[in-house]
Design a protein around this motif. Sequence first.
Motif, PDB file in Angstrom:
ATOM      1  N   ARG A  65     -14.463  58.976  51.712  1.00  0.00           N
ATOM      2  CA  ARG A  65     -13.636  57.916  52.277  1.00  0.00           C
ATOM      3  C   ARG A  65     -13.324  56.896  51.195  1.00  0.00           C
ATOM      4  O   ARG A  65     -14.126  56.647  50.305  1.00  0.00           O
ATOM      5  CB  ARG A  65     -14.354  57.243  53.447  1.00  0.00           C
ATOM      6  N   ASP A  90      -5.824  58.106  49.735  1.00  0.00           N
ATOM      7  CA  ASP A  90      -6.561  58.561  50.908  1.00  0.00           C
ATOM      8  C   ASP A  90      -6.067  59.901  51.419  1.00  0.00           C
ATOM      9  O   ASP A  90      -6.838  60.715  51.915  1.00  0.00           O
ATOM     10  CB  ASP A  90      -6.446  57.514  52.015  1.00  0.00           C
ATOM     11  N   GLY A 165      -8.219  63.307  57.828  1.00  0.00           N
ATOM     12  CA  GLY A 165      -8.689  62.512  58.956  1.00  0.00           C
ATOM     13  C   GLY A 165      -7.741  61.399  59.341  1.00  0.00           C
ATOM     14  O   GLY A 165      -8.060  60.587  60.214  1.00  0.00           O
ATOM     15  N   ARG A 166      -6.566  61.360  58.747  1.00  0.00           N
ATOM     16  CA  ARG A 166      -5.562  60.364  59.101  1.00  0.00           C
ATOM     17  C   ARG A 166      -4.442  61.024  59.884  1.00  0.00           C
ATOM     18  O   ARG A 166      -4.244  62.246  59.821  1.00  0.00           O
ATOM     19  CB  ARG A 166      -5.001  59.693  57.848  1.00  0.00           C
ATOM     20  N   HIS A 197      -6.606  56.850  62.247  1.00  0.00           N
ATOM     21  CA  HIS A 197      -7.627  57.853  61.936  1.00  0.00           C
ATOM     22  C   HIS A 197      -7.998  58.617  63.203  1.00  0.00           C
ATOM     23  O   HIS A 197      -7.875  58.093  64.313  1.00  0.00           O
ATOM     24  CB  HIS A 197      -8.872  57.201  61.341  1.00  0.00           C
ATOM     25  N   TYR A 198      -8.453  59.845  63.030  1.00  0.00           N
ATOM     26  CA  TYR A 198      -8.816  60.693  64.162  1.00  0.00           C
ATOM     27  C   TYR A 198     -10.057  61.507  63.826  1.00  0.00           C
ATOM     28  O   TYR A 198     -10.426  61.667  62.652  1.00  0.00           O
ATOM     29  CB  TYR A 198      -7.660  61.640  64.523  1.00  0.00           C
ATOM     30  N   THR A 199     -10.703  62.016  64.868  1.00  0.00           N
ATOM     31  CA  THR A 199     -11.829  62.936  64.730  1.00  0.00           C
ATOM     32  C   THR A 199     -11.638  64.095  65.700  1.00  0.00           C
ATOM     33  O   THR A 199     -11.015  63.934  66.760  1.00  0.00           O
ATOM     34  CB  THR A 199     -13.171  62.240  65.022  1.00  0.00           C
ATOM     35  N   ASP A 257     -10.180  51.943  58.744  1.00  0.00           N
ATOM     36  CA  ASP A 257     -10.568  52.951  59.730  1.00  0.00           C
ATOM     37  C   ASP A 257     -10.882  52.240  61.042  1.00  0.00           C
ATOM     38  O   ASP A 257     -12.038  51.938  61.344  1.00  0.00           O
ATOM     39  CB  ASP A 257     -11.770  53.737  59.217  1.00  0.00           C
TER      40      ASP A 257
END
Length: 313
Positions: A65, A90, A165-166, A197-199, A257
């Motif tokens: 990160r 990023d 992750g974006r 951001h996502y997971t 984030d």
Amino acid sequence: MLLFSSPFCREKTYDLFRGRTIQTLMTSDYALKLSAELESVSRVRAAQFFVTQRPWLDLYGVNVRPVAPFGSASSKPFVDPALIHRCLPDELLFEFSGVVENYRALHLRYDGSWRKMWLLRPRIRTDGLYVSRNTYIRAGVAEWKITNPVHVVCYFRYLRFYPSGRFLYKNSSQKVKDVAKCMNFRASKVDCVFGGHYTLSEDKVEAALLYPGLRPTVLRIRLRLRGTTAGANNRMDLHSLVTSGVNDNEANGPDEDILGVVGGWQEDETHNPDVPAISHKRGLTPFVFIPFEEVETSVLNLPVDRMDYYVPG
């Protein structure tokens, strides 16, 4: 002393004076852990491809990160474990899931078949856009002989995911072929493209982004990933869409984030009394995946007079 390195990252040290041979392991901590995992699995003949010495394998399992830029006013401490965090943007940084974890899941869930794992394991596609087409009816103004006019209004929600992750989000009435040109991190403010951001956990997707302004507002999105065929991953069901307020200490900028800030929030939680939490119940049509090579020919480009309603399937 003479040193000889084999393809399996082992070093044999020969003591010419005493005639003894000492064998030591010259891999990283990752290779040590990986060798232990592979030894516990029988009939593994491809072990040499997993334990080959490669320095970048130490990145597996590490969430790479970016750190705060120089002179940042952020009050949160930032840890800088590697120079790569300051050198790369990023969008070029990735979160590596790890060969060990993938290899363990391969045998526990997918019977040792890489093909079965590729088809059945949920994965977010990054080679196109996820598009949600929404329509509603609005009453018009009576004119001439038309006494009860109605209008069918059509608008879209667009999502583009990146492996880092974006993701990018845009809410617009523009067609897919027009929006695809500006769905990138080089988009201007006029394009109204917002990043977040996502997971991904199993088939559950959680994402969050920050709307900047005098009263910063966070948009929290919860989706479920599925596919119309095995391995397609071409649909996303929109479970919830919540907007709520954040205080000035939590909203340091659009590049932060924000998902890590609101991760444990309740659905009706807000940290700014001037911006109440609102759970949106309209415009929750499932997202349909459209590859970039099909944005010009997609049926979602059709006007309302030719397709008033679209069934995602």
